[in-house]
Design an enzyme around this catalytic site. Structure first.
Site, PDB file in Angstrom:
ATOM      1  N   ASP A  51     -76.131 -41.712 -19.504  1.00 44.64           N
ATOM      2  CA  ASP A  51     -76.562 -42.723 -20.259  1.00 44.64           C
ATOM      3  C   ASP A  51     -77.557 -43.602 -19.375  1.00 44.64           C
ATOM      4  O   ASP A  51     -78.716 -44.138 -19.855  1.00 44.64           O
ATOM      5  CB  ASP A  51     -75.353 -43.778 -20.444  1.00 44.64           C
ATOM      6  CG  ASP A  51     -74.452 -43.222 -21.420  1.00 44.64           C
ATOM      7  OD1 ASP A  51     -74.800 -42.212 -22.497  1.00 44.64           O
ATOM      8  OD2 ASP A  51     -73.384 -43.691 -21.664  1.00 44.64           O
ATOM      9  N   ARG A 131     -64.675 -53.136 -12.624  1.00 49.58           N
ATOM     10  CA  ARG A 131     -65.763 -53.665 -13.069  1.00 49.58           C
ATOM     11  C   ARG A 131     -66.089 -55.066 -12.555  1.00 49.58           C
ATOM     12  O   ARG A 131     -67.381 -55.649 -12.397  1.00 49.58           O
ATOM     13  CB  ARG A 131     -65.860 -53.643 -14.577  1.00 49.58           C
ATOM     14  CG  ARG A 131     -65.761 -52.430 -15.328  1.00 49.58           C
ATOM     15  CD  ARG A 131     -66.758 -51.548 -14.813  1.00 49.58           C
ATOM     16  NE  ARG A 131     -66.552 -50.409 -15.431  1.00 49.58           N
ATOM     17  CZ  ARG A 131     -66.793 -49.052 -14.874  1.00 49.58           C
ATOM     18  NH1 ARG A 131     -66.627 -48.978 -13.414  1.00 49.58           N
ATOM     19  NH2 ARG A 131     -66.785 -47.999 -15.356  1.00 49.58           N
ATOM     20  N   ASP A 160     -65.832 -51.696 -21.330  1.00 46.29           N
ATOM     21  CA  ASP A 160     -66.539 -52.136 -20.177  1.00 46.29           C
ATOM     22  C   ASP A 160     -67.698 -53.088 -20.474  1.00 46.29           C
ATOM     23  O   ASP A 160     -68.027 -53.907 -19.579  1.00 46.29           O
ATOM     24  CB  ASP A 160     -67.173 -50.784 -19.796  1.00 46.29           C
ATOM     25  CG  ASP A 160     -66.102 -50.265 -18.787  1.00 46.29           C
ATOM     26  OD1 ASP A 160     -64.978 -50.843 -18.348  1.00 46.29           O
ATOM     27  OD2 ASP A 160     -66.410 -48.885 -18.263  1.00 46.29           O
ATOM     28  N   SER A 212     -65.756 -36.972 -20.226  1.00 45.79           N
ATOM     29  CA  SER A 212     -66.199 -38.241 -19.724  1.00 45.79           C
ATOM     30  C   SER A 212     -65.364 -39.001 -18.622  1.00 45.79           C
ATOM     31  O   SER A 212     -63.999 -38.978 -18.997  1.00 45.79           O
ATOM     32  CB  SER A 212     -66.468 -39.290 -21.158  1.00 45.79           C
ATOM     33  OG  SER A 212     -66.617 -40.683 -20.631  1.00 45.79           O
TER      34      SER A 212
END
Length: 442
Positions: A51, A131, A160, A212
């Site tokens: 990504d 995060r 996220d 993932s």
């Protein structure tokens, strides 16, 4: 209308709907950026995955801007190898690799640990607590670089996107935030791979054989492949990275002790260590014993259910040890109320509200409860199990004289009669009322 015409009309209407949706997203989420097209420099939250690798090229292609990448070192170890070379090869002007390990463990992971926060009773929040610390550093670097925007690679389906953006807004309420997944034409992993190939973007092509994953010192998560089928057993041999399958763990147990001061881990086996070293050691010894492998179905913030497997050996050991020590040192009412708010705190953290007032307030309450959570906990690790093997504390509320089944000289059992009579009074009155009414109705 014929069947072929119906299919064609469905195709056209679907295309129009997608076009309208993309236009709306461009206007709504692109905002000032799409109107002015004047981004000169942006900061990208960079992992080196597919990504964020293609986002670098996409940004330069669509905005003509300089891209500064920021990668947070949270204990991913070898995953950071070669990251700078890869970022520069993808078109970034520079890469920051920020060592946030100690801040992550001390100021985020251990805050959740002291509270006993587990989302939906199982998830130890490994990604959710990471995060906020990343978001904080992104803003700091964006300010230092005079960047025009912050960019992240989160999809519109995940948690996220919320965690990053709430974290960013806690430190800069105005800086534009760009999420390419909301506005670009790419709609799938296949589209991403095609884009990377067409633009010569260096990627590690794993095909359909990779999960993932998100990794830091607190955990590694796995999603995708057979996990998308809730009836399928995980392919443990293909998946496990930090742990062994409990079936393959040693046949002899491993004993360890963990020392705490005011709810914070401060040592292992009698040796003082900083927090990150404690977690690192417990990950190693716990992983060898198959500890902390969790197969979970969880409810995402946006509403969908997802399944993931988490390896969190060190975190599992610490949560277990901390809970056992609290059982000795917290009074009943405090302990019961703390269990209630731990669930609320876990929801707040999971939903990206780390910097909210209510999260801070709950954590302040937790800190008060931890004043006496000091002591040592001995544990036995055996084939995926964490087993209590003893604990001690100078603040223990456990007294053998009161708890013993043998003869004691401190507890007068006749005192209990009055207590039971008073405690039973509401039930007694209700029963009397019920019997009285039943007699009336006969």
């Amino acid at each position: 209308m014929s069947l072929s015409h119906q299919k064609e009309w469905h195709r056209v209407s679907t295309s129009l709907f997608q076009l309208e949706k993309r236009l709306f997203l461009l206007l709504y989420y692109g905002g000032k950026k799409m109107e002015k097209l004047n981004l000169k420099k942006v900061v990208l939250a960079y992992s080196g995955g597919l990504d964020t690798s293609i986002i670098i090229t996409w940004l330069k292609e669509n905005y003509g801007c300089e891209v500064i990448c920021v990668a947070a070192d949270l204990g991913q170890e070898e995953e950071l190898d070669g990251l700078e070379k890869k970022a520069l090869a993808s078109g970034a002007s520079k890469l920051y690799i920020e060592d946030l390990i100690d801040e992550f463990i001390d100021d985020f992971a251990f805050v959740a640990l002291k509270a006993g926060a587990k989302y939906e009773g199982d998830y130890l929040l490994g990604t959710a607590i990471a995060r906020p610390v990343i978001a904080k550093r992104l803003v700091e670097i964006a300010h230092a670089e005079n960047a025009d925007a912050i960019v992240h690679g989160c999809t519109g389906k995940g948690n996220d996107q919320v965690r990053f953006e709430l974290g960013i807004r806690a430190f800069d309420p105005e800086i534009p935030i760009l999420a390419p997944w909301r506005v670009w034409e790419i709609k799938s992993r296949e589209d991403e791979l095609k884009y990377a190939e067409e633009h010569g973007i260096p990627i590690k092509r794993a095909g359909d054989s990779s999960y993932s994953e998100d990794r830091n010192l607190w955990h590694i998560s796995h999603e995708g492949l057979e996990l998308e089928d809730p009836e399928a057993e995980p392919n443990w041999n293909n998946m496990l990275t930090l742990s062994v399958n409990p079936e393959d763990a040693p046949d002899e147990p491993t004993y360890i002790s963990v020392e705490f001061e005011k709810g914070v881990p401060v040592g292992v086996n009698g040796q003082k260590m900083k927090g990150s070293d404690i977690v690192r050691y417990l990950n190693d010894v716990g992983g060898k014993n198959g500890i902390g492998i969790d197969d979970i179905v969880e409810n995402r913030l946006i509403g969908m259910k997802v399944r993931g497997v988490y390896e969190n050996a060190g975190a599992t050991i610490l949560y277990h040890a901390h809970s056992f020590l609290e059982a000795l040192t917290l009074d009943r009412d405090t302990m019961h109320y703390k269990i209630e708010i731990a669930n609320k705190l876990a929801q707040l953290i999971y939903n990206g509200q780390w910097f909210s007032t209510i999260r801070k307030a709950i954590s302040a309450f937790v800190d008060v409860t931890q004043e006496t959570v000091t002591g040592s906990v001995k544990l036995k690790l055996y084939k995926g199990n964490v087993i209590n093997a003893g604990a001690s504390s100078p603040y223990t509320l456990y007294h053998e004289e009161f708890a013993t089944f043998g003869e004691d000289g401190v507890y007068d059992q006749t005192d209990s009669q009055g207590f039971v009579n008073l405690y039973a009074l509401p039930i007694k009155v209700q029963t009397m009322m019920r019997i009285k009414n039943e007699k009336k109705n006969k």
